[in-house]
Write a protein that holds these residues in place. Structure first.
Motif, PDB file in Angstrom:
ATOM      1  N   PHE A 219      -8.433   9.356  23.454  1.00 27.46           N
ATOM      2  CA  PHE A 219      -8.575   8.062  23.882  1.00 27.46           C
ATOM      3  C   PHE A 219      -8.850   7.768  25.212  1.00 27.46           C
ATOM      4  O   PHE A 219      -9.553   6.892  25.694  1.00 27.46           O
ATOM      5  N   ASN A 220      -8.857   8.896  25.998  1.00 26.29           N
ATOM      6  CA  ASN A 220      -9.000   8.852  27.755  1.00 26.29           C
ATOM      7  C   ASN A 220     -10.529   9.179  27.991  1.00 26.29           C
ATOM      8  O   ASN A 220     -11.124   8.532  28.895  1.00 26.29           O
TER       9      ASN A 220
ATOM     10  N   ARG B 130      -3.191  11.622  24.712  1.00 27.60           N
ATOM     11  CA  ARG B 130      -3.609  10.308  23.706  1.00 27.60           C
ATOM     12  C   ARG B 130      -4.808  10.799  22.827  1.00 27.60           C
ATOM     13  O   ARG B 130      -6.057  10.578  23.353  1.00 27.60           O
ATOM     14  N   CYS B 131      -4.703  11.188  21.656  1.00 25.84           N
ATOM     15  CA  CYS B 131      -5.644  11.320  20.711  1.00 25.84           C
ATOM     16  C   CYS B 131      -5.137  10.950  19.429  1.00 25.84           C
ATOM     17  O   CYS B 131      -4.050  11.056  19.349  1.00 25.84           O
TER      18      CYS B 131
ATOM     19  N   SER C 258     -13.453   6.242  14.318  1.00 20.85           N
ATOM     20  CA  SER C 258     -13.631   5.061  15.285  1.00 20.85           C
ATOM     21  C   SER C 258     -12.078   4.786  15.670  1.00 20.85           C
ATOM     22  O   SER C 258     -11.246   5.166  14.890  1.00 20.85           O
ATOM     23  N   LYS C 259     -11.915   3.928  16.786  1.00 23.26           N
ATOM     24  CA  LYS C 259     -10.593   3.728  17.095  1.00 23.26           C
ATOM     25  C   LYS C 259     -10.378   2.273  17.754  1.00 23.26           C
ATOM     26  O   LYS C 259     -11.426   1.669  18.202  1.00 23.26           O
ATOM     27  N   ASP C 260      -9.209   1.882  17.535  1.00 26.86           N
ATOM     28  CA  ASP C 260      -8.790   0.357  18.180  1.00 26.86           C
ATOM     29  C   ASP C 260      -7.690   0.786  19.165  1.00 26.86           C
ATOM     30  O   ASP C 260      -6.574   1.063  18.775  1.00 26.86           O
ATOM     31  N   LYS C 261      -8.036   0.793  20.582  1.00 27.80           N
ATOM     32  CA  LYS C 261      -7.212   1.503  21.529  1.00 27.80           C
ATOM     33  C   LYS C 261      -5.747   0.449  21.589  1.00 27.80           C
ATOM     34  O   LYS C 261      -4.732   0.964  21.635  1.00 27.80           O
TER      35      LYS C 261
ATOM     36  N   ALA D 200      -1.419  12.692  15.753  1.00 27.43           N
ATOM     37  CA  ALA D 200      -1.576  11.939  17.067  1.00 27.43           C
ATOM     38  C   ALA D 200      -0.963  12.952  18.181  1.00 27.43           C
ATOM     39  O   ALA D 200      -0.101  13.779  17.736  1.00 27.43           O
ATOM     40  N   ASP D 201      -1.389  12.829  19.408  1.00 27.09           N
ATOM     41  CA  ASP D 201      -0.907  13.474  20.393  1.00 27.09           C
ATOM     42  C   ASP D 201      -1.154  14.779  20.456  1.00 27.09           C
ATOM     43  O   ASP D 201      -0.416  15.874  19.942  1.00 27.09           O
ATOM     44  N   CYS D 202      -2.078  15.103  21.236  1.00 24.59           N
ATOM     45  CA  CYS D 202      -2.938  16.365  21.319  1.00 24.59           C
ATOM     46  C   CYS D 202      -2.634  17.299  22.417  1.00 24.59           C
ATOM     47  O   CYS D 202      -2.893  16.815  23.675  1.00 24.59           O
TER      48      CYS D 202
END
Length: 126
Positions: A55-56, A34-35, A73-76, A100-102
């Motif tokens: 994200f992790n 999750r990125c 920045s992110k809003d998980k 997204a999704d690395c």
């Protein structure tokens, strides 16, 4: 089906600021991959990584050319990522793409990303 929807592009004078956002729908992959982040492509140039956040782990990466000026920045819970761009210069003019999704690899390698948005144009005038 995963969709990335970008918003916030536009035109601004040099020295100004813009904020981009990208909302991912249908993104249910494991946290391992999750990125989310941003690439950009200027006319006549190769697509390049701008900033990515994982994200992790919470790790973030920036291109040298934007360090100190851009903030990701992110809003998980909402699977949304933002890019605050300050002190913009004409060299920042490009189409900006959400990713997204690395998979494993270097963050700036565009081939490791599974999903891409349609892009939003950022134009900076001198």
């Amino acid at each position: 089906q995963v969709q990335l929807v970008e918003s916030g592009g536009g035109s601004v004078q040099a020295g100004g600021s813009l904020s981009l956002s990208c909302a991912a729908s249908g993104y249910t992959y494991t946290t391992k991959y999750r990125c989310m982040g941003w690439f950009r492509q200027a006319s006549g140039k190769e697509r390049e990584g701008v900033a990515v956040t994982y994200f992790n782990t919470g790790n973030t990466f920036y291109a040298d050319s934007v360090k100190g000026r851009f903030t990701i920045s992110k809003d998980k819970p909402r699977n949304t990522v933002y890019l605050q761009m300050n002190s913009l210069t004409p060299e920042d003019t490009a189409m900006y793409y959400c990713v997204a999704d690395c998979r494993g690899g270097t963050w700036s390698d565009r081939t490791i990303y599974t999903y891409w948005g349609q892009g939003t144009q950022v134009t900076v005038s001198s």
